[in-house]
Write a protein that holds these residues in place. Structure first.
Motif, mmCIF file in Angstrom:
data_model
loop_
_atom_site.group_PDB
_atom_site.id
_atom_site.type_symbol
_atom_site.label_atom_id
_atom_site.label_comp_id
_atom_site.label_asym_id
_atom_site.label_seq_id
_atom_site.Cartn_x
_atom_site.Cartn_y
_atom_site.Cartn_z
ATOM 1 N N GLY A 224 58.512 30.135 91.490
ATOM 2 C CA GLY A 224 57.778 30.559 90.304
ATOM 3 C C GLY A 224 56.335 30.935 90.572
ATOM 4 N N VAL A 225 56.074 31.588 91.709
ATOM 5 C CA VAL A 225 54.700 32.011 91.983
ATOM 6 C C VAL A 225 54.232 32.964 90.888
ATOM 7 N N THR A 226 52.945 32.960 90.638
ATOM 8 C CA THR A 226 52.393 33.828 89.588
ATOM 9 C C THR A 226 51.697 35.062 90.158
ATOM 10 N N GLN A 227 51.571 35.117 91.488
ATOM 11 C CA GLN A 227 50.933 36.261 92.126
ATOM 12 C C GLN A 227 51.635 36.582 93.444
ATOM 13 N N ILE A 228 51.786 37.878 93.737
ATOM 14 C CA ILE A 228 52.228 38.317 95.056
ATOM 15 C C ILE A 228 51.153 39.236 95.610
ATOM 16 N N VAL A 229 50.661 38.900 96.779
ATOM 17 C CA VAL A 229 49.627 39.675 97.454
ATOM 18 C C VAL A 229 50.242 40.351 98.679
ATOM 19 N N VAL A 230 50.126 41.667 98.759
ATOM 20 C CA VAL A 230 50.504 42.386 99.971
ATOM 21 C C VAL A 230 49.213 42.685 100.720
ATOM 22 N N LEU A 231 49.107 42.157 101.934
ATOM 23 C CA LEU A 231 47.859 42.247 102.699
ATOM 24 C C LEU A 231 48.046 43.106 103.946
ATOM 25 N N LEU B 176 37.191 43.169 102.999
ATOM 26 C CA LEU B 176 38.416 43.052 102.212
ATOM 27 C C LEU B 176 38.362 44.048 101.062
ATOM 28 N N MET B 177 39.400 44.861 100.931
ATOM 29 C CA MET B 177 39.479 45.856 99.868
ATOM 30 C C MET B 177 40.740 45.623 99.056
ATOM 31 N N GLN B 178 40.674 45.968 97.769
ATOM 32 C CA GLN B 178 41.844 45.833 96.910
ATOM 33 C C GLN B 178 42.158 47.167 96.244
ATOM 34 N N TYR B 179 43.438 47.368 95.993
ATOM 35 C CA TYR B 179 43.863 48.611 95.362
ATOM 36 C C TYR B 179 43.513 48.588 93.887
ATOM 37 N N ASP B 180 42.820 49.632 93.456
ATOM 38 C CA ASP B 180 42.432 49.782 92.057
ATOM 39 C C ASP B 180 43.368 50.794 91.407
ATOM 40 N N ARG B 181 44.163 50.333 90.475
ATOM 41 C CA ARG B 181 45.172 51.194 89.860
ATOM 42 C C ARG B 181 44.555 52.335 89.077
ATOM 43 N N SER C 209 41.699 54.052 89.603
ATOM 44 C CA SER C 209 41.195 55.144 90.440
ATOM 45 C C SER C 209 42.194 55.595 91.500
ATOM 46 N N GLY C 210 43.216 54.752 91.743
ATOM 47 C CA GLY C 210 44.186 55.088 92.776
ATOM 48 C C GLY C 210 43.616 54.985 94.169
ATOM 49 N N THR C 211 42.579 54.133 94.348
ATOM 50 C CA THR C 211 41.933 53.980 95.645
ATOM 51 C C THR C 211 41.745 52.499 95.948
ATOM 52 N N PHE C 212 41.432 52.218 97.222
ATOM 53 C CA PHE C 212 41.086 50.860 97.629
ATOM 54 C C PHE C 212 39.574 50.685 97.507
ATOM 55 N N GLN C 213 39.170 49.626 96.839
ATOM 56 C CA GLN C 213 37.760 49.345 96.592
ATOM 57 C C GLN C 213 37.383 47.984 97.176
ATOM 58 N N PRO C 214 36.126 47.811 97.608
ATOM 59 C CA PRO C 214 35.695 46.515 98.142
ATOM 60 C C PRO C 214 35.875 45.398 97.106
ATOM 61 N N VAL C 215 36.289 44.248 97.583
ATOM 62 C CA VAL C 215 36.449 43.084 96.708
ATOM 63 C C VAL C 215 35.079 42.515 96.367
ATOM 64 N N LEU D 32 53.977 37.282 86.333
ATOM 65 C CA LEU D 32 53.704 37.595 87.729
ATOM 66 C C LEU D 32 52.792 38.809 87.819
ATOM 67 N N SER D 33 51.819 38.749 88.722
ATOM 68 C CA SER D 33 50.959 39.905 88.963
ATOM 69 C C SER D 33 51.021 40.270 90.444
ATOM 70 N N LEU D 34 50.930 41.565 90.721
ATOM 71 C CA LEU D 34 50.978 42.071 92.088
ATOM 72 C C LEU D 34 49.602 42.550 92.500
ATOM 73 N N HIS D 35 49.264 42.356 93.777
ATOM 74 C CA HIS D 35 47.950 42.732 94.288
ATOM 75 C C HIS D 35 48.101 43.389 95.652
ATOM 76 N N GLY D 36 47.380 44.490 95.864
ATOM 77 C CA GLY D 36 47.381 45.171 97.149
ATOM 78 C C GLY D 36 46.027 45.047 97.823
ATOM 79 N N LEU D 37 45.998 44.441 99.008
ATOM 80 C CA LEU D 37 44.748 44.227 99.733
ATOM 81 C C LEU D 37 44.834 44.817 101.137
ATOM 82 N N TRP D 38 43.668 45.141 101.681
ATOM 83 C CA TRP D 38 43.556 45.620 103.060
ATOM 84 C C TRP D 38 42.303 45.020 103.655
#
Length: 216
Positions: A99-106, A203-208, A210-216, A189-195
């Protein structure tokens, strides 16, 4: 035949050092984790790359993250065909049982898996195109991402656009799992995209929006 050898001495020393310090100082916490089971709030899907240290990046303790690692932090699309799917099984367990509430793809910089995927998709790695290549067949998951950014890879950008796509392809594929989609749509559940940039510690996260990765 099972071929095993004793642990290297340096690993034995490190274990005893951990047992005498970190474990000894937190014995009650470890025993509580053992007795009560795990209750992680988040699942992290990251690359096998030894330079990507998930718990260090987020300062996490034991029991906080349910971590799954594979080549290039990829998630396959939902394909219930009866074959062995380690990543799919991990996602199902995290969402449906823990029952995780977040999935992070790193994703990360200088990813050898992504570089191999680029070489294969651009025809520079025929060995990976062989049906017998486990790596190649796994990296097939990245082909849609390659097609989207193949003209932007190289030069100053390097492999970064395709490394970002490895994250986005995985996020897209996660939503093909019925139990993931249901949990997301029900706001459980929420999904998160990080690089992360290994050398710079960025560390950058995907911003839905703008469709780009932005600094956290």
């Amino acid at each position: 035949m099972i071929a095993t050898e004793p642990l290297p001495e340096y690993l034995v020393r490190r274990y005893h050092g951990w047992k005498a310090t970190t474990y000894a100082e937190n014995r009650a916490w470890y025993r509580r984790l053992s007795a009560e089971g795990q209750r992680p709030r988040a699942m992290v899907i990251s690359c096998c790359d030894s330079r990507v240290h998930v718990t260090s990046i987020f300062g996490a303790d034991q029991g906080e993250f349910f971590i799954h690692r594979n080549i290039a932090n990829l998630v396959p699309a939902f394909t219930p065909d009866g074959d062995h799917h380690g990543t799919s099984a991990a996602v199902e367990y995290a969402v449906s049982h823990l029952g995780v509430t977040q999935i992070v793809v790193l994703g990360h910089s200088n990813c050898g898996g992504v570089e191999g995927g680029h070489a294969m998709c651009s025809g520079q790695a025929p060995d990976l195109d062989e049906k017998t290549s486990f790596i190649g067949r796994w990296l097939d998951i990245l082909r849609p991402g390659y097609e989207r950014v193949k003209d932007r890879v190289g030069g100053e950008a390097g492999m970064t656009p395709l490394e970002h796509e490895a994250v986005l392809v995985s996020l897209e594929n996660l939503m093909t799992f019925p139990f993931v989609r249901e949990a997301v749509e029900a706001d459980r559940l929420s999904l998160h995209g990080l690089w992360t940039h290994i050398g710079e510690g960025g560390l950058m996260q995907y911003d839905r929006e703008s469709g780009t990765f932005q600094p956290v």
